[in-house]
Design a protein around this motif. Structure first.
Motif, PDB file in Angstrom:
ATOM      1  N   HIS A  23      83.962  63.729  15.143  1.00 39.94           N
ATOM      2  CA  HIS A  23      84.613  64.882  14.530  1.00 39.94           C
ATOM      3  C   HIS A  23      85.573  64.395  13.474  1.00 39.94           C
ATOM      4  CE1 HIS A  23      87.109  68.401  14.056  1.00 39.94           C
ATOM      5  NE2 HIS A  23      86.031  68.711  14.818  1.00 39.94           N
ATOM      6  N   LYS A  24      85.639  64.920  12.313  1.00 40.62           N
ATOM      7  CA  LYS A  24      86.465  64.803  11.054  1.00 40.62           C
ATOM      8  C   LYS A  24      87.876  64.514  11.316  1.00 40.62           C
ATOM      9  CE  LYS A  24      87.383  69.040   8.384  1.00 40.62           C
ATOM     10  NZ  LYS A  24      86.889  69.458   7.029  1.00 40.62           N
ATOM     11  N   SER A  25      88.600  65.014  12.229  1.00 40.72           N
ATOM     12  CA  SER A  25      89.899  65.143  12.498  1.00 40.72           C
ATOM     13  C   SER A  25      90.270  63.669  12.966  1.00 40.72           C
ATOM     14  CB  SER A  25      90.310  65.972  13.342  1.00 40.72           C
ATOM     15  OG  SER A  25      89.933  65.916  14.757  1.00 40.72           O
ATOM     16  N   ILE A  26      89.473  63.359  13.744  1.00 44.09           N
ATOM     17  CA  ILE A  26      89.432  61.754  14.509  1.00 44.09           C
ATOM     18  C   ILE A  26      89.195  60.841  13.258  1.00 44.09           C
ATOM     19  CG2 ILE A  26      88.775  60.112  15.981  1.00 44.09           C
ATOM     20  CD1 ILE A  26      87.839  62.435  17.913  1.00 44.09           C
ATOM     21  N   PHE A  27      88.145  60.950  12.498  1.00 47.46           N
ATOM     22  CA  PHE A  27      87.922  60.062  11.170  1.00 47.46           C
ATOM     23  C   PHE A  27      89.241  59.784  10.429  1.00 47.46           C
ATOM     24  CE2 PHE A  27      86.162  60.189   6.801  1.00 47.46           C
ATOM     25  CZ  PHE A  27      85.505  58.990   6.769  1.00 47.46           C
ATOM     26  N   PHE A  28      89.540  61.026  10.071  1.00 50.10           N
ATOM     27  CA  PHE A  28      90.791  60.995   9.118  1.00 50.10           C
ATOM     28  C   PHE A  28      92.016  60.132   9.982  1.00 50.10           C
ATOM     29  CE2 PHE A  28      88.927  64.736   6.888  1.00 50.10           C
ATOM     30  CZ  PHE A  28      88.738  63.874   5.879  1.00 50.10           C
ATOM     31  N   ASN A  29      91.969  60.651  11.134  1.00 49.80           N
ATOM     32  CA  ASN A  29      93.125  59.828  11.703  1.00 49.80           C
ATOM     33  C   ASN A  29      92.741  58.348  11.829  1.00 49.80           C
ATOM     34  OD1 ASN A  29      94.852  61.703  12.625  1.00 49.80           O
ATOM     35  ND2 ASN A  29      93.679  62.110  14.594  1.00 49.80           N
ATOM     36  N   MET A  30      91.648  57.714  11.727  1.00 44.97           N
ATOM     37  CA  MET A  30      91.317  56.430  11.783  1.00 44.97           C
ATOM     38  C   MET A  30      91.585  55.917  10.341  1.00 44.97           C
ATOM     39  SD  MET A  30      87.476  56.136  13.423  1.00 44.97           S
ATOM     40  CE  MET A  30      87.044  54.747  12.419  1.00 44.97           C
ATOM     41  N   LEU A  31      91.420  56.654   9.320  1.00 44.99           N
ATOM     42  CA  LEU A  31      91.585  56.295   7.795  1.00 44.99           C
ATOM     43  C   LEU A  31      93.094  55.960   7.737  1.00 44.99           C
ATOM     44  CD1 LEU A  31      88.941  58.039   5.743  1.00 44.99           C
ATOM     45  CD2 LEU A  31      88.888  55.977   6.636  1.00 44.99           C
ATOM     46  N   ASN A  32      93.769  57.003   8.301  1.00 47.80           N
ATOM     47  CA  ASN A  32      95.370  57.067   8.053  1.00 47.80           C
ATOM     48  C   ASN A  32      95.925  55.672   8.857  1.00 47.80           C
ATOM     49  OD1 ASN A  32      95.401  59.253   6.688  1.00 47.80           O
ATOM     50  ND2 ASN A  32      95.612  60.684   8.261  1.00 47.80           N
ATOM     51  N   GLN A  33      95.383  55.377   9.796  1.00 48.43           N
ATOM     52  CA  GLN A  33      95.856  54.222  10.584  1.00 48.43           C
ATOM     53  C   GLN A  33      95.438  52.895   9.836  1.00 48.43           C
ATOM     54  OE1 GLN A  33      95.028  55.074  14.777  1.00 48.43           O
ATOM     55  NE2 GLN A  33      96.259  57.122  14.645  1.00 48.43           N
ATOM     56  N   SER A  34      94.375  52.800   9.310  1.00 42.20           N
ATOM     57  CA  SER A  34      94.009  51.498   8.886  1.00 42.20           C
ATOM     58  C   SER A  34      93.426  51.423   7.204  1.00 42.20           C
ATOM     59  CB  SER A  34      92.510  51.212   9.614  1.00 42.20           C
ATOM     60  OG  SER A  34      92.097  50.125   9.049  1.00 42.20           O
ATOM     61  N   PRO A  35      94.424  50.991   6.538  1.00 43.55           N
ATOM     62  CA  PRO A  35      94.389  50.915   4.943  1.00 43.55           C
ATOM     63  C   PRO A  35      93.138  50.052   4.824  1.00 43.55           C
ATOM     64  CG  PRO A  35      96.771  50.238   5.625  1.00 43.55           C
ATOM     65  CD  PRO A  35      95.945  50.274   6.602  1.00 43.55           C
ATOM     66  N   GLU A  36      92.662  49.091   5.517  1.00 39.31           N
ATOM     67  CA  GLU A  36      91.602  48.217   5.158  1.00 39.31           C
ATOM     68  C   GLU A  36      90.229  49.317   5.403  1.00 39.31           C
ATOM     69  OE1 GLU A  36      93.647  47.197   7.724  1.00 39.31           O
ATOM     70  OE2 GLU A  36      94.691  45.865   6.504  1.00 39.31           O
ATOM     71  N   LEU A  37      90.216  50.126   6.314  1.00 38.29           N
ATOM     72  CA  LEU A  37      89.050  50.763   6.350  1.00 38.29           C
ATOM     73  C   LEU A  37      88.948  51.943   5.600  1.00 38.29           C
ATOM     74  CD1 LEU A  37      86.783  51.473   8.560  1.00 38.29           C
ATOM     75  CD2 LEU A  37      88.386  53.024   9.828  1.00 38.29           C
ATOM     76  N   TYR A  38      90.232  52.292   5.118  1.00 43.93           N
ATOM     77  CA  TYR A  38      90.261  53.303   4.004  1.00 43.93           C
ATOM     78  C   TYR A  38      89.793  52.871   2.795  1.00 43.93           C
ATOM     79  CZ  TYR A  38      92.290  57.155   1.346  1.00 43.93           C
ATOM     80  OH  TYR A  38      92.576  58.472   0.669  1.00 43.93           O
ATOM     81  N   MET A  39      89.899  51.455   2.392  1.00 43.58           N
ATOM     82  CA  MET A  39      89.558  50.760   1.237  1.00 43.58           C
ATOM     83  C   MET A  39      87.906  50.669   1.288  1.00 43.58           C
ATOM     84  SD  MET A  39      91.765  50.604  -1.030  1.00 43.58           S
ATOM     85  CE  MET A  39      91.114  49.602  -2.306  1.00 43.58           C
ATOM     86  N   GLU A  40      87.733  50.358   2.467  1.00 45.93           N
ATOM     87  CA  GLU A  40      86.114  50.160   2.586  1.00 45.93           C
ATOM     88  C   GLU A  40      85.320  51.640   2.459  1.00 45.93           C
ATOM     89  OE1 GLU A  40      84.434  48.343   6.457  1.00 45.93           O
ATOM     90  OE2 GLU A  40      86.698  46.978   6.375  1.00 45.93           O
ATOM     91  N   VAL A  41      85.947  52.449   3.042  1.00 43.88           N
ATOM     92  CA  VAL A  41      85.159  53.846   2.694  1.00 43.88           C
ATOM     93  C   VAL A  41      85.278  54.259   1.327  1.00 43.88           C
ATOM     94  CG1 VAL A  41      85.226  56.352   3.347  1.00 43.88           C
ATOM     95  CG2 VAL A  41      85.532  54.608   5.021  1.00 43.88           C
ATOM     96  N   ASN A  42      86.430  54.037   0.564  1.00 43.47           N
ATOM     97  CA  ASN A  42      86.456  54.109  -1.020  1.00 43.47           C
ATOM     98  C   ASN A  42      85.489  53.429  -1.668  1.00 43.47           C
ATOM     99  OD1 ASN A  42      88.636  56.128  -1.180  1.00 43.47           O
ATOM    100  ND2 ASN A  42      90.172  54.687  -1.223  1.00 43.47           N
ATOM    101  N   SER A  43      85.287  52.328  -1.545  1.00 45.52           N
ATOM    102  CA  SER A  43      84.411  51.340  -1.906  1.00 45.52           C
ATOM    103  C   SER A  43      82.833  51.734  -1.825  1.00 45.52           C
ATOM    104  CB  SER A  43      84.528  49.861  -1.367  1.00 45.52           C
ATOM    105  OG  SER A  43      83.358  49.127  -2.051  1.00 45.52           O
ATOM    106  N   PHE A  44      82.579  52.249  -0.584  1.00 38.31           N
ATOM    107  CA  PHE A  44      81.344  52.977  -0.516  1.00 38.31           C
ATOM    108  C   PHE A  44      81.185  54.205  -0.989  1.00 38.31           C
ATOM    109  CE2 PHE A  44      78.334  55.591   2.067  1.00 38.31           C
ATOM    110  CZ  PHE A  44      77.226  54.804   2.121  1.00 38.31           C
TER     111      PHE A  44
END
Length: 198
Positions: free
Chosen positions: A92-113
Motif C-alpha cells: 500500500h502506498k501509505s506504507i511505501f511512503f513511510n518506508m521512504l520517510n524513514q530511510s534516506p538511503e532507500l529514498y535515494m535508491e528510488v530517486n535513482s531508479f
C-alpha cells in the motif's frame, strides 16, 4: 532491483500472481499500491482510438511498475498487463511512503531508479521523432544494451520479440522485421536462430 524484496515483505507487502494478459492496473485507475515484479514480464501500454496497442515499456524481474504515479495525485495514464506468468509484490502506498520517510538511503535508491526511467523516456522520445525506422530500433537497442558490462558487437541478446520492438518504437511489425533484416545486412545486428544479437 529497486527495493530489496525482504524489506518490502517485512513492511507487509503481499505477493500477487498474474497469468499472461491479466491486468495489474488499468488506465484511469487511482494508484494505491507500489508494485515490484518478483518474476515475470509486464508491459506498460495504451491503445489508440483504432485499438492499436502502443507499448511504453517492458519490465521484468526486480523492476517496479507505475511507481512514479504514486508521487502525484493523478490516475494511471497507462495499463500494466502481464506478458508471462508473474509474481508481484504489492505494498500500500501509505506504507511505501513511510518506508521512504524513514530511510534516506532507500529514498535515494528510488530517486535513482526514477531518474533512470526518465532518461529512458527522453532517449525514446528522441528516437521516436525520427522518421527512419533504423534509428528508432537502434535507439531502443542502444538503451537496452547500455545496462550490460560487455558492450562489444553482437554481445547482447535482445530480450524482445519483433512485435514488442515494433510496439515500443511505434512501427508496424512488418516494418520492424524488414528493418532488422536490413540492419543485419549492414552488420549492425546478427541474427542466430531467430534471436537478435546486438
Amino acid at each position: 532491483m529497486v527495493i530489496d524484496e525482504n524489506i518490502l515483505i517485512s513492511a507487509g507487502a503481499e505477493t500477487r500472481h498474474y497469468t499472461p494478459s491479466e491486468t495489474i492496473f488499468s488506465e484511469g485507475d487511482i494508484p494505491n499500491y507500489y508494485y515490484q515484479i518478483i518474476t515475470g514480464q509486464v508491459k506498460l501500454n495504451n491503445y489508440n482510438e483504432e485499438g492499436k496497442e502502443f507499448i511504453q515499456n517492458i519490465l521484468s524481474d526486480g523492476e517496479s511498475c507505475g511507481e512514479s504515479i504514486l508521487f502525484i495525485n493523478k490516475p494511471y495514464p497507462m495499463n500494466a498487463e502481464a506478458i508471462t506468468e508473474c509474481s508481484i509484490l504489492r505494498l500500500h502506498k501509505s506504507i511505501f511512503f513511510n518506508m521512504l520517510n524513514q530511510s534516506p538511503e532507500l529514498y535515494m535508491e528510488v530517486n535513482s531508479f526514477l531518474s533512470e526511467r526518465l532518461y529512458y523516456k527522453f532517449i525514446m522520445m528522441q528516437n521516436l521523432s525520427s522518421q527512419n525506422p533504423s534509428i528508432r530500433l537502434k535507439g531502443l537497442m542502444d538503451y537496452l544494451k547500455s545496462f550490460q558490462k560487455d558492450l562489444s558487437p553482437y554481445s547482447f541478446l535482445i530480450p524482445l520479440t519483433r512485435q514488442q520492438m515494433a510496439s515500443l518504437t511505434g512501427l508496424c511489425v512488418e516494418t520492424a522485421i524488414r528493418t532488422i533484416k536490413h540492419m543485419e545486412r549492414n552488420k549492425i545486428v546478427r541474427i542466430e536462430n531467430r534471436k537478435i544479437l546486438y
